[in-house]
Structures are given as structure tokens and as C-alpha cells.
Design a protein around this motif. Structure first.
Motif, PDB file in Angstrom:
ATOM      1  N   ASP A   1     -43.508 -61.892  -5.823  1.00 15.36           N
ATOM      2  CA  ASP A   1     -43.701 -60.534  -6.147  1.00 15.36           C
ATOM      3  C   ASP A   1     -45.019 -60.011  -6.294  1.00 15.36           C
ATOM      4  O   ASP A   1     -45.809 -60.117  -7.423  1.00 15.36           O
ATOM      5  CB  ASP A   1     -43.113 -60.394  -7.572  1.00 15.36           C
ATOM      6  CG  ASP A   1     -42.549 -59.132  -8.188  1.00 15.36           C
ATOM      7  OD1 ASP A   1     -43.012 -58.153  -7.217  1.00 15.36           O
ATOM      8  OD2 ASP A   1     -41.921 -58.727  -9.109  1.00 15.36           O
ATOM      9  N   ILE A   2     -45.591 -59.456  -5.410  1.00 19.77           N
ATOM     10  CA  ILE A   2     -47.269 -59.186  -5.442  1.00 19.77           C
ATOM     11  C   ILE A   2     -47.203 -57.605  -5.307  1.00 19.77           C
ATOM     12  O   ILE A   2     -48.351 -57.170  -5.385  1.00 19.77           O
ATOM     13  CB  ILE A   2     -48.047 -59.612  -4.415  1.00 19.77           C
ATOM     14  CG1 ILE A   2     -47.448 -59.484  -2.856  1.00 19.77           C
ATOM     15  CG2 ILE A   2     -47.872 -61.315  -4.379  1.00 19.77           C
ATOM     16  CD1 ILE A   2     -48.195 -59.770  -1.817  1.00 19.77           C
TER      17      ILE A   2
ATOM     18  N   ASP B   1     -42.939 -52.251 -11.188  1.00 19.52           N
ATOM     19  CA  ASP B   1     -42.668 -53.174 -12.572  1.00 19.52           C
ATOM     20  C   ASP B   1     -41.790 -54.178 -12.187  1.00 19.52           C
ATOM     21  O   ASP B   1     -40.483 -53.970 -11.870  1.00 19.52           O
ATOM     22  CB  ASP B   1     -42.252 -52.284 -13.641  1.00 19.52           C
ATOM     23  CG  ASP B   1     -41.902 -53.252 -14.800  1.00 19.52           C
ATOM     24  OD1 ASP B   1     -42.143 -54.442 -14.507  1.00 19.52           O
ATOM     25  OD2 ASP B   1     -41.469 -52.729 -15.901  1.00 19.52           O
ATOM     26  N   HIS B   2     -42.199 -55.296 -11.788  1.00 18.71           N
ATOM     27  CA  HIS B   2     -41.224 -56.510 -11.324  1.00 18.71           C
ATOM     28  C   HIS B   2     -40.024 -57.025 -12.180  1.00 18.71           C
ATOM     29  O   HIS B   2     -39.215 -57.606 -11.921  1.00 18.71           O
ATOM     30  CB  HIS B   2     -41.941 -57.734 -11.072  1.00 18.71           C
ATOM     31  CG  HIS B   2     -42.596 -58.216 -12.265  1.00 18.71           C
ATOM     32  ND1 HIS B   2     -41.795 -59.287 -13.033  1.00 18.71           N
ATOM     33  CD2 HIS B   2     -43.822 -58.428 -12.700  1.00 18.71           C
ATOM     34  CE1 HIS B   2     -42.717 -59.717 -13.854  1.00 18.71           C
ATOM     35  NE2 HIS B   2     -43.867 -59.132 -13.908  1.00 18.71           N
TER      36      HIS B   2
ATOM     37  N   GLN C   1     -48.089 -54.010  -6.716  1.00 21.86           N
ATOM     38  CA  GLN C   1     -48.413 -53.620  -7.977  1.00 21.86           C
ATOM     39  C   GLN C   1     -48.375 -52.167  -7.927  1.00 21.86           C
ATOM     40  O   GLN C   1     -48.003 -51.712  -8.843  1.00 21.86           O
ATOM     41  CB  GLN C   1     -49.934 -54.036  -7.932  1.00 21.86           C
ATOM     42  CG  GLN C   1     -50.756 -53.376  -9.200  1.00 21.86           C
ATOM     43  CD  GLN C   1     -52.250 -53.953  -9.271  1.00 21.86           C
ATOM     44  OE1 GLN C   1     -52.456 -55.102  -9.046  1.00 21.86           O
ATOM     45  NE2 GLN C   1     -53.135 -52.989  -9.267  1.00 21.86           N
ATOM     46  N   ASP C   2     -48.842 -51.511  -7.168  1.00 19.32           N
ATOM     47  CA  ASP C   2     -49.099 -49.933  -7.148  1.00 19.32           C
ATOM     48  C   ASP C   2     -48.901 -49.486  -5.829  1.00 19.32           C
ATOM     49  O   ASP C   2     -49.154 -49.922  -4.823  1.00 19.32           O
ATOM     50  CB  ASP C   2     -50.384 -49.359  -7.921  1.00 19.32           C
ATOM     51  CG  ASP C   2     -50.615 -49.809  -9.087  1.00 19.32           C
ATOM     52  OD1 ASP C   2     -49.824 -49.297 -10.100  1.00 19.32           O
ATOM     53  OD2 ASP C   2     -51.341 -50.893  -9.348  1.00 19.32           O
TER      54      ASP C   2
ATOM     55  N   LEU D   1     -51.842 -54.762  -3.875  1.00 21.12           N
ATOM     56  CA  LEU D   1     -51.138 -56.002  -4.093  1.00 21.12           C
ATOM     57  C   LEU D   1     -51.950 -56.771  -5.141  1.00 21.12           C
ATOM     58  O   LEU D   1     -53.222 -56.562  -5.137  1.00 21.12           O
ATOM     59  CB  LEU D   1     -51.333 -57.062  -2.751  1.00 21.12           C
ATOM     60  CG  LEU D   1     -50.797 -56.184  -1.524  1.00 21.12           C
ATOM     61  CD1 LEU D   1     -50.892 -57.191  -0.207  1.00 21.12           C
ATOM     62  CD2 LEU D   1     -49.320 -55.750  -1.585  1.00 21.12           C
ATOM     63  N   LYS D   2     -51.227 -57.439  -5.739  1.00 27.18           N
ATOM     64  CA  LYS D   2     -51.874 -58.384  -7.093  1.00 27.18           C
ATOM     65  C   LYS D   2     -52.543 -59.533  -6.634  1.00 27.18           C
ATOM     66  O   LYS D   2     -53.634 -59.962  -7.100  1.00 27.18           O
ATOM     67  CB  LYS D   2     -50.736 -58.997  -7.843  1.00 27.18           C
ATOM     68  CG  LYS D   2     -49.782 -57.761  -8.441  1.00 27.18           C
ATOM     69  CD  LYS D   2     -48.556 -58.404  -9.225  1.00 27.18           C
ATOM     70  CE  LYS D   2     -47.716 -57.535  -9.904  1.00 27.18           C
ATOM     71  NZ  LYS D   2     -46.490 -58.096 -10.278  1.00 27.18           N
ATOM     72  N   LYS D   3     -52.270 -59.999  -5.405  1.00 24.92           N
ATOM     73  CA  LYS D   3     -53.044 -61.092  -4.708  1.00 24.92           C
ATOM     74  C   LYS D   3     -53.124 -60.895  -3.122  1.00 24.92           C
ATOM     75  O   LYS D   3     -52.238 -60.065  -2.722  1.00 24.92           O
ATOM     76  CB  LYS D   3     -52.059 -62.462  -4.795  1.00 24.92           C
ATOM     77  CG  LYS D   3     -52.024 -62.770  -6.412  1.00 24.92           C
ATOM     78  CD  LYS D   3     -51.243 -64.299  -6.484  1.00 24.92           C
ATOM     79  CE  LYS D   3     -49.822 -63.755  -6.187  1.00 24.92           C
ATOM     80  NZ  LYS D   3     -48.958 -65.184  -6.468  1.00 24.92           N
TER      81      LYS D   3
ATOM     82  N   GLU E   1     -41.619 -65.891  -7.970  1.00 24.38           N
ATOM     83  CA  GLU E   1     -42.985 -65.245  -8.230  1.00 24.38           C
ATOM     84  C   GLU E   1     -44.164 -66.053  -7.282  1.00 24.38           C
ATOM     85  O   GLU E   1     -45.204 -65.437  -7.342  1.00 24.38           O
ATOM     86  CB  GLU E   1     -43.255 -65.765  -9.772  1.00 24.38           C
ATOM     87  CG  GLU E   1     -42.342 -64.893 -10.869  1.00 24.38           C
ATOM     88  CD  GLU E   1     -42.613 -63.467 -10.841  1.00 24.38           C
ATOM     89  OE1 GLU E   1     -43.733 -63.146 -10.712  1.00 24.38           O
ATOM     90  OE2 GLU E   1     -41.736 -62.789 -11.413  1.00 24.38           O
TER      91      GLU E   1
ATOM     92  N   HIS F   1     -46.279 -47.160 -10.040  1.00 26.84           N
ATOM     93  CA  HIS F   1     -46.633 -48.541 -10.411  1.00 26.84           C
ATOM     94  C   HIS F   1     -45.445 -49.253 -10.313  1.00 26.84           C
ATOM     95  O   HIS F   1     -44.207 -48.983 -10.880  1.00 26.84           O
ATOM     96  CB  HIS F   1     -47.098 -48.359 -12.105  1.00 26.84           C
ATOM     97  CG  HIS F   1     -47.141 -49.873 -12.360  1.00 26.84           C
ATOM     98  ND1 HIS F   1     -48.279 -50.655 -11.886  1.00 26.84           N
ATOM     99  CD2 HIS F   1     -46.550 -50.493 -13.481  1.00 26.84           C
ATOM    100  CE1 HIS F   1     -48.175 -51.835 -12.764  1.00 26.84           C
ATOM    101  NE2 HIS F   1     -47.205 -51.822 -13.339  1.00 26.84           N
TER     102      HIS F   1
ATOM    103  N   GLY G   1     -57.310 -53.632  -6.772  1.00 29.96           N
ATOM    104  CA  GLY G   1     -56.374 -54.580  -6.034  1.00 29.96           C
ATOM    105  C   GLY G   1     -56.685 -54.842  -4.503  1.00 29.96           C
ATOM    106  O   GLY G   1     -57.871 -54.478  -4.087  1.00 29.96           O
TER     107      GLY G   1
END
Length: 663
Positions: A120-121, A140-141, A123-124, A167-169, A91, A138, A252
Motif C-alpha cells: 500500500d504505497i 488513506d490506506h 500517498q497523495d 508514492l511512499k516508497k 503492507e 490524500h 515523495g
């Protein structure tokens, strides 16, 4: 294959007898053939020399056999390390230094490059075609993405189509990332493998950018996928900070892929995408020799180093400090004491064994100290053999089969007489490294506690090639003609063009063309593979085919390529069917489609009588009232029998079967 020739087929007595029989013709005045005659003595002496020479000439050793192979461009292959891929399930971001070791099935594997796993970044994903509806996916990790099918540029690709990864980050600046992409490759025609990407003309161009808050910044990436036509990794780094933004109501940090040139043969379909895959190579590196800039990226733990500065005047290296050094040798701590291989004794043909088995010749390098100047080291050159070496050449040979290194005899290659220091070496299990996916992974080096999956069968590992295997490979190469001479040669070479999917091709009769300008002209029609069957011959396809053929054609031969002319056909029939057959229409349609499927190639003729017989021969059919074939496109013609004749470039496509049934 050339027959084996034996030169040592005649003995001493026969040589003397044959020479004595020629005396009377050459010099009639010579009449005394007895053993006491000095002339006979000299003749016997030369007979002895001839017999000795033909004996030695007839002997061939492995060294000579290798030279014979080199004459046709074949060199015995060395030991090669297997490669595979693992996935780190983390993660949080992780940095994987170069040479980080993983144990898989009891064997050591290393990562090839400095890698940064962002965690795990994903997202979509957003697919934004130039024309048509936007599609969002989407990630889903918590679930596996094995069943995912994502068309990044739409099912109908077009220049200007865009693909976004949210990306989430944000990714960090100046760090190497690898985006692994697995593409669906289950099509009716396989893509020919690409062995030399540098000579391949890509079928597309994809621009990768990210938003830094004020503008889109382009990313210069190393693309193993060659523009989304095969599975592989896209390696890149970013130079500016990524900015948080919005796209299609999704927030994002975005990587944007824009299709700027589209000549895809099939629309790429992603079945898996990840930032967490790491390619590994099955080897155990004990020492490596590199520039000082590598000191920043090489892992620090468990590593000892020797530093060297280059001395231009003497053409050698001097042991130095880190501040003044230009080169550095990195050693694993447990190998540091073994870096001194031996002290040369100055004698000919020195041979030194390496303790650990599985030496990789390509990785091996040595420095030899100077007898006159303490701390001075000269880098010796690795060669295949000493045949071209002189007495002043600093040469050595690595013998992988016997796990040792060899030096010259003072005539061919120098003889070391001081410290021999290893500065680079790796070891591999060769064939044994080709393990199946799903093996248990242990991480030797210190990394955060993470889980890892072995996701790919290892491939490419091999032992040093035996001489007999080299000769077998040479025979295969000689039998595989790479010259384009006959029509069959041209067709085979076109079908094997790297990176392309080709349905069919045919060399045309140039005499049928009115614009022939050269006496030796080859004209080829090529039908590329496509999902709808209608693909024209694109510019990229033509460039790749031209590149392959122009290197192999006879000098003075002109080559011209043509796209197929697609002819659409429809069959209309009215017939009476036996009443007990309820689904006769389907049977008739299947028979007609099979008939047309057999009309393969370019320029076929649709025989009216043969089609009539095909339908009339069905058990369900009592009588045919009407049969008509409608064909459109290109310069088709009909003869008096009603047969439809396609042009030489014509490819037949059956679009419709209309069957009216009367019971």
C-alpha cells in the motif's frame, strides 16, 4: 436462410421408368424394352448407381456441417477460461510468480503474468491543470476508496494538464507493476466496446514519467485503459532508480502523467486506483512449454523441468541440459509422472483420453519421440481436422468435448508409433468459472500471509460450442449486415463505431451540396456525446469512423463527415396566469423544455404555432400576450409564420426560458 434441399427424392423404379420413357425420343430404333434386353440391363445398372449416389450425397455428418460453417468464416468456439480480478491487501512488497494458484469457490485460478505488488504505497494524488487551481488528494490506506471521484486531468481537460501520484516508497527497477484504474462510466450514452485495440485510434495520449534525480525518464507502458477512456490496468517497469523529490509542497516518489494530446469526449473520473489488483484466469496449468528465458520468471517450488535443444539438421528437439537447452517444459510435481500420455502403436485412428476433465485445446502441445534416434523428439502440429493432412504430416486433433486427442490414419495424418509426451496442458471449468465477486479466496502456493479480496465478477468462461450453437451464431452473423449500402446501414455502422460515444448521426442528401464531385458520395453529420452537449467531431472520432466505414463501403463510394452546427435558442413569453397557481412559471418552463426536447435530430423546425399551442394548452394559462423565439448560430431562417428553420447540420439547444407572469 437457404432452404434445406433433399437430393434423395426418387427411387430405383421411378429412375428406370423415367429413363425408359426417353428411349423412343433419343433412339427410335430401340424397340425391345423387356428385361432380357442387354440395354435395359445396363440402364438398370446405371439407375442403381444413381440411386446409391444420390443417397450418399444427401447424407451430411458433423464433419461436413463444420465445413459448411467454414465457408462463411464460422468456426465452432473452443472451451474458454473465465477471468476475474482479486486484490491483495499487503503492507509489504510481494512477488507473485507466473502461474501462482488461488482457490476461489473451489476452483483454481492463476495469475497470467509475473507481478510485483509494492504494497500500500499510494500517498497523495495531485491534479495540476495548465490553467486553473491545483487539486490535492490524500490516500488513506485505512479507508475504502469506493466513494472517491478524482479527475486526473481536471474537469476541463486540456493538453499540458498533469496528474501526479506520490508514492511512499520507490518502485524497484526491472520489475513488472500493474496500476489498476477504475473509471466512472455512468453517462447518458455508453461507450461502444472495443474488441480490437490495435485498430482503435486513441482519443488522447498520456506520457508517463518518473524522476531519477537528474531528469524525467519516460515509461513505456502497456495501457489497457487506452488513454484513460475505460477501466483497466497500466503495466510497466522502470529502468532507473526513483529519486525522492517534491511537487506542490508534497514530498515523495512521483509518477507523472502528462496529457500531451486531448480529444476526450468526457473528462476521465477515477473512482478507484490501486497497485494491488491482480488479474486471474480460471485454469489449472499442469505443464507449459517455453523458451529458456521463461525459466527465470517461472516459479521454482513444486516444479520439475525437462530441457530440450533444437537440432536443425533433423528438425526436432533433443533432450538436453539446462546450459545447452533452448526450450524447457515445466511440470507440476504431481503431473510429471503423467506427462507420457501413451506409446503409439502405429495403427490408424489412434485415440488417447486425458484423465483430468476440462482440457483447454489452445494450451495443449505434444512431442513424439523418434524411433531411430534415442532422445530425439519432434513437435507435432495441432489441427482442427485431418481433411487437409497428408500421409507425411505430423498432425493431431484435440477433441475438447470428449477430452481426448486423435491421430490420423496414415493417409490423412501420420500414425505415431513411439512415446507421446505432453509438454503443455491446462484445464478449466468453462462456464462454471463465471462466479460472482466476493467469494472466499484460498492461496495454494506459498506466499506471505496476506488477505485477498475477490473484487470482480468472473467473465468469459464457456464450454466448447455445440454444432447447433455454431449454426445459430452463423445465422445471426448472416442477418447482421456489415456492408454499408443504404443510408440506414451507414448510420447504424457509425453509431456502433468501437470506442466512441455517439449521440446521433444522419446521412445527408448530397444533392443539396454545391461541391459534390463524385456520383456516389455519402455525407454524414455526426454528433458526439459530451457532457455540455456542444462537442465537435474531433480528428480521433473522424479517423475511427472513417476506418470503420471505408472497409465496408461499396467500391467507388466517397465519404465525408461533418460536425454539427449548434444552434442556441431562447424563449421569451409574457402571459396571464390563473391566480390560484403560485408556481406557474415553473410549469411553463417545463412544458417549453419538453417541447424542445422532442425536437430531436438534425435540422428541425421550431413551429411557432405548435409552441404557442403547447403553452396555451396549460391549465394555468389564461392568455398569452407575447411569445418570441430567439435562435442564434449557423444559417437559420424564418418563414412568414414565424417558424425557425435550422440548417441540415443544425442541432437545437435550448439555453433559456424567460417567462413573465401577470396575475
Amino acid at each position: 436462410m437457404l432452404p434445406e434441399i433433399s437430393l434423395d427424392t426418387i427411387g430405383f423404379e421411378e429412375i428406370v421408368k423415367k429413363a425408359r420413357s426417353q428411349i423412343a425420343e433419343i433412339y427410335p430404333q430401340w424397340t425391345d424394352y423387356n428385361y432380357h434386353d442387354p440395354g435395359i440391363t445396363i440402364l438398370e445398372l446405371f439407375a442403381f448407381l444413381k440411386e446409391a449416389q444420390q443417397f450418399y450425397i444427401d447424407q451430411t455428418n458433423d464433419s461436413m456441417r463444420k465445413k459448411f460453417l467454414q465457408l462463411i468464416g464460422v468456426v465452432p468456439m473452443s472451451r474458454h477460461a473465465a477471468q476475474t480480478t482479486i486484490k491483495l491487501l499487503s503492507e509489504q512488497p510481494i512477488t507473485i510468480p507466473v502461474g501462482t494458484k488461488f482457490t476461489i469457490n473451489g476452483l483454481c485460478y492463476e495469475n497470467k503474468e509475473l507481478a510485483h505488488i509494492p504494497g500500500d504505497i499510494l500517498q497523495d494524488a495531485i491534479v495540476k491543470p495548465k490553467h486553473g487551481d491545483v487539486f490535492c488528494f490524500h490516500f488513506d490506506h485505512t479507508e475504502k476508496h469506493g466513494n472517491m471521484v478524482l479527475y486526473p486531468f481536471g474537469k476541463n481537460t486540456e493538453s499540458g494538464n498533469q496528474f501526479f501520484l506520490a508514492l511512499k516508497k520507490p518502485l524497484e527497477k526491472e520489475k513488472n507493476y500493474r496500476l489498476s484504474i477504475a473509471l466512472d462510466d455512468h453517462y447518458g450514452v455508453e461507450r461502444n466496446p472495443i474488441t480490437d485495440p490495435s485498430s482503435f485510434v486513441p482519443l488522447s495520449h498520456v506520457q508517463i514519467t518518473y524522476f531519477d534525480g537528474t531528469k524525467d525518464v519516460e515509461i513505456l507502458a502497456k495501457d489497457e485503459t487506452l488513454g484513460f477512456i475505460r477501466s483497466g490496468g497500466i503495466t510497466f517497469s522502470i529502468s532507473n532508480d526513483m529519486a525522492y523529490t517534491s511537487e506542490e509542497k508534497i514530498d515523495g516518489y512521483f509518477l507523472k502523467f502528462t496529457l500531451t494530446r486531448d480529444e476526450f469526449d468526457v473528462s476521465p473520473a477515477i473512482i478507484e486506483i490501486s497497485f494491488q489488483d491482480i488479474p486471474l484466469v480460471q485454469k489449472d496449468t499442469k505443464a507449459t512449454f517455453g523458451d529458456m528465458k521463461q525459466a527465470k520468471i517461472w516459479k521454482k517450488d513444486n516444479i520439475l523441468s525437462d530441457y530440450y535443444a533444437w537440432n536443425q539438421e533433423n528438425g526436432c528437439y533433443i533432450e538436453s541440459t539446462p546450459e545447452a537447452a533452448t526450450k524447457v517444459a515445466f511440470y507440476e510435481r504431481d503431473f510429471y509422472g503423467q506427462r507420457i500420455l501413451a506409446y503409439g502403436n502405429g495403427l490408424p485412428n489412434q485415440r488417447y483420453e486425458i484423465k483430468q476433465k476440462g482440457l483447454l485445446a489452445d494450451s495443449f502441445e505434444i512431442l513424439v519421440s523418434s524411433m531411430r534416434n534415442e532422445g530425439y523428439f519432434r513437435q507435432w502440429i495441432k489441427v482442427a481436422d485431418f481433411d487437409a493432412s497428408g500421409p507425411d504430416d505430423w498432425h493431431y486433433v484435440v477433441d475438447e468435448k470428449n477430452n481426448c486427442i486423435l491421430f490420423g490414419d496414415g493417409i490423412r495424418g501420420r500414425m505415431p508409433e513411439s512415446e507421446i509426451r505432453i509438454v503443455s496442458c491446462s484445464f478449466s471449468a468453462g462456464n462454471d468459472g463465471n462466479i460472482k465477486a466476493g467469494q472466499k479466496i484460498e492461496i495454494i502456493d506459498d506466499l506471505p500471509a496476506v488477505d485477498a479480496e475477490h473484487i470482480q465478477d468472473a467473465w468469459g468462461g464457456r464450454e466448447p460450442e455445440e454444432l447447433a450453437e455454431s449454426f445459430a451464431r452463423a445465422r445471426k452473423i448472416l442477418h447482421n449486415d456489415e456492408r454499408a449500402i443504404s443510408a440506414g446501414d451507414y448510420e447504424r455502422l457509425v453509431m456502433e463505431t468501437p470506442g466512441l460515444r455517439i449521440w446521433d448521426c444522419k446521412v445527408l442528401d448530397a444533392s443539396g451540396f454545391h461541391d459534390v464531385q463524385y456520383g456516389n458520395e455519402v455525407r454524414i453529420v455526426v454528433r458526439p456525446f459530451s457532457e455540455n452537449g456542444y462537442a465537435p467531431l474531433s480528428d480521433a472520432y473522424q479517423k475511427n469512423i472513417y476506418h470503420r466505414l471505408m472497409e465496408r463501403r461499396l467500391i467507388g463510394t466517397s465519404i465525408k463527415l461533418y460536425s454539427p452546427v449548434y444552434i442556441e435558442a431562447a424563449v421569451y413569453t409574457e402571459l396571464r396566469i390563473k391566480p390560484q397557481y403560485l408556481h406557474a412559471e415553473k410549469s411553463v418552463e417545463n412544458a417549453v423544455r419538453q417541447f424542445f426536447a422532442n425536437l430531436k435530430g438534425f435540422g428541425p423546425t421550431i413551429s411557432y404555432s405548435a409552441l404557442f399551442a403547447c403553452i396555451d394548452g396549460l391549465e394555468e394559462v389564461l392568455e398569452i400576450y407575447m411569445l418570441y423565439v430567439d435562435a442564434r448560430g449557423g444559417r437559420i431562417s424564418r418563414n412568414k409564420n414565424g417558424d425557425v428553420m435550422l440548417p441540415p447540420l443544425g442541432v437545437l439547444l435550448l439555453k433559456k426560458v424567460d417567462c413573465i407572469v401577470i396575475r
